[in-house]
Design a protein around this motif. Structure first.
Motif, PDB file in Angstrom:
ATOM      1  N   LEU A  49      31.129  15.718  -2.755  1.00 37.14           N
ATOM      2  CA  LEU A  49      31.325  14.383  -2.179  1.00 37.14           C
ATOM      3  C   LEU A  49      32.534  14.323  -1.246  1.00 37.14           C
ATOM      4  O   LEU A  49      32.448  13.753  -0.158  1.00 37.14           O
ATOM      5  N   ASN A  50      33.642  14.904  -1.662  1.00 37.98           N
ATOM      6  CA  ASN A  50      34.875  14.788  -0.879  1.00 37.98           C
ATOM      7  C   ASN A  50      34.909  15.727   0.323  1.00 37.98           C
ATOM      8  O   ASN A  50      35.118  15.286   1.455  1.00 37.98           O
ATOM      9  N   ASP A  51      34.729  17.008   0.044  1.00 35.54           N
ATOM     10  CA  ASP A  51      34.955  18.017   1.078  1.00 35.54           C
ATOM     11  C   ASP A  51      33.747  18.253   1.973  1.00 35.54           C
ATOM     12  O   ASP A  51      33.893  18.446   3.175  1.00 35.54           O
ATOM     13  N   ASN A  56      34.516  10.520  -0.486  1.00 34.70           N
ATOM     14  CA  ASN A  56      35.189  10.485  -1.782  1.00 34.70           C
ATOM     15  C   ASN A  56      35.116   9.126  -2.466  1.00 34.70           C
ATOM     16  O   ASN A  56      35.333   9.016  -3.662  1.00 34.70           O
ATOM     17  N   GLU A  57      34.754   8.093  -1.719  1.00 34.61           N
ATOM     18  CA  GLU A  57      34.663   6.756  -2.332  1.00 34.61           C
ATOM     19  C   GLU A  57      33.550   6.661  -3.368  1.00 34.61           C
ATOM     20  O   GLU A  57      33.525   5.736  -4.181  1.00 34.61           O
ATOM     21  N   TYR A  58      32.633   7.638  -3.371  1.00 36.59           N
ATOM     22  CA  TYR A  58      31.512   7.596  -4.308  1.00 36.59           C
ATOM     23  C   TYR A  58      31.724   8.462  -5.542  1.00 36.59           C
ATOM     24  O   TYR A  58      30.912   8.437  -6.461  1.00 36.59           O
ATOM     25  N   TYR A  59      32.807   9.207  -5.587  1.00 32.86           N
ATOM     26  CA  TYR A  59      33.026  10.122  -6.707  1.00 32.86           C
ATOM     27  C   TYR A  59      33.002   9.407  -8.051  1.00 32.86           C
ATOM     28  O   TYR A  59      32.256   9.791  -8.957  1.00 32.86           O
ATOM     29  N   ILE A  63      30.381   9.803 -11.287  1.00 35.75           N
ATOM     30  CA  ILE A  63      30.860  10.172 -12.625  1.00 35.75           C
ATOM     31  C   ILE A  63      30.523   9.075 -13.634  1.00 35.75           C
ATOM     32  O   ILE A  63      30.025   9.359 -14.726  1.00 35.75           O
ATOM     33  N   GLU A  64      30.779   7.813 -13.280  1.00 32.49           N
ATOM     34  CA  GLU A  64      30.485   6.691 -14.183  1.00 32.49           C
ATOM     35  C   GLU A  64      29.007   6.594 -14.537  1.00 32.49           C
ATOM     36  O   GLU A  64      28.648   6.092 -15.590  1.00 32.49           O
ATOM     37  N   ASN A  65      28.156   7.097 -13.654  1.00 32.67           N
ATOM     38  CA  ASN A  65      26.717   7.054 -13.892  1.00 32.67           C
ATOM     39  C   ASN A  65      26.171   8.370 -14.455  1.00 32.67           C
ATOM     40  O   ASN A  65      24.959   8.604 -14.438  1.00 32.67           O
ATOM     41  N   LEU A  84      21.918   3.470  -7.370  1.00 34.77           N
ATOM     42  CA  LEU A  84      23.233   3.898  -7.842  1.00 34.77           C
ATOM     43  C   LEU A  84      24.336   2.993  -7.305  1.00 34.77           C
ATOM     44  O   LEU A  84      25.392   2.854  -7.907  1.00 34.77           O
ATOM     45  N   GLY A  85      24.062   2.341  -6.169  1.00 29.71           N
ATOM     46  CA  GLY A  85      25.043   1.431  -5.597  1.00 29.71           C
ATOM     47  C   GLY A  85      25.563   1.860  -4.239  1.00 29.71           C
ATOM     48  O   GLY A  85      26.537   1.298  -3.736  1.00 29.71           O
ATOM     49  N   ILE A  86      24.926   2.863  -3.647  1.00 30.25           N
ATOM     50  CA  ILE A  86      25.323   3.286  -2.307  1.00 30.25           C
ATOM     51  C   ILE A  86      24.564   2.407  -1.324  1.00 30.25           C
ATOM     52  O   ILE A  86      23.369   2.587  -1.097  1.00 30.25           O
ATOM     53  N   LYS A  87      25.265   1.424  -0.792  1.00 28.77           N
ATOM     54  CA  LYS A  87      24.633   0.375   0.004  1.00 28.77           C
ATOM     55  C   LYS A  87      24.319   0.790   1.441  1.00 28.77           C
ATOM     56  O   LYS A  87      23.335   0.372   2.018  1.00 28.77           O
ATOM     57  N   LYS A  88      25.169   1.613   2.021  1.00 29.25           N
ATOM     58  CA  LYS A  88      24.984   1.994   3.424  1.00 29.25           C
ATOM     59  C   LYS A  88      23.860   3.023   3.557  1.00 29.25           C
ATOM     60  O   LYS A  88      23.926   4.107   2.971  1.00 29.25           O
TER      61      LYS A  88
END
Length: 121
Positions: A49-51, A56-59, A63-65, A84-88
């Motif tokens: 996600l980050n690199d 990184n805003e979705y990390y 994890i929570e899911n 999952l909540g990724i709106k864009k």
């Protein structure tokens, strides 16, 4: 000769050690690799996600899911990413594209990473 006798004894001891110790060492190494894999799974998700994606805003969302394993992530669909909540939509598509890239890897592309040749001493 005495030297030949000593060499034979050393070979016998080495052979017995290989038979007795090698299977236990192999099992221990396997267990250590499994533990390392479990520890590194969240690091893989973070790296993904980050690199790789720069998202990184979705990390924490992943994890929570319970998406703490890249093997779970590569099964996600666009619909599941939305739920999952990724709106864009652009972010969902970018994530899905990278998932598809991972799923298209062939074992031949990563074989030597998975099974490095044993070096001869």
């Amino acid at each position: 000769t005495m030297l030949d006798s000593l060499n034979t004894k050393i070979q016998n001891i080495t052979s017995r050690l290989d038979q007795d110790i090698t299977p236990n060492c192999n099992q221990l190494l396997f267990e250590m690799k499994e533990n390392d894999l479990n520890i590194n799974k969240e690091k893989q998700v973070k790296h993904f996600l980050n690199d790789i994606l720069g998202m990184n805003e979705y990390y924490e969302l992943f994890i929570e899911n319970g998406l703490v394993d890249i093997d779970l992530i590569i099964t996600l669909s666009l619909d599941e990413l939305e739920k999952l909540g990724i709106k864009k939509i652009g972010h969902r598509k970018k994530i899905k594209q990278e998932i598809d890239n991972l799923n298209s890897l062939r074992i031949s592309q990563i074989f030597w990473t998975l099974y490095p040749p044993k070096t001869k001493e």
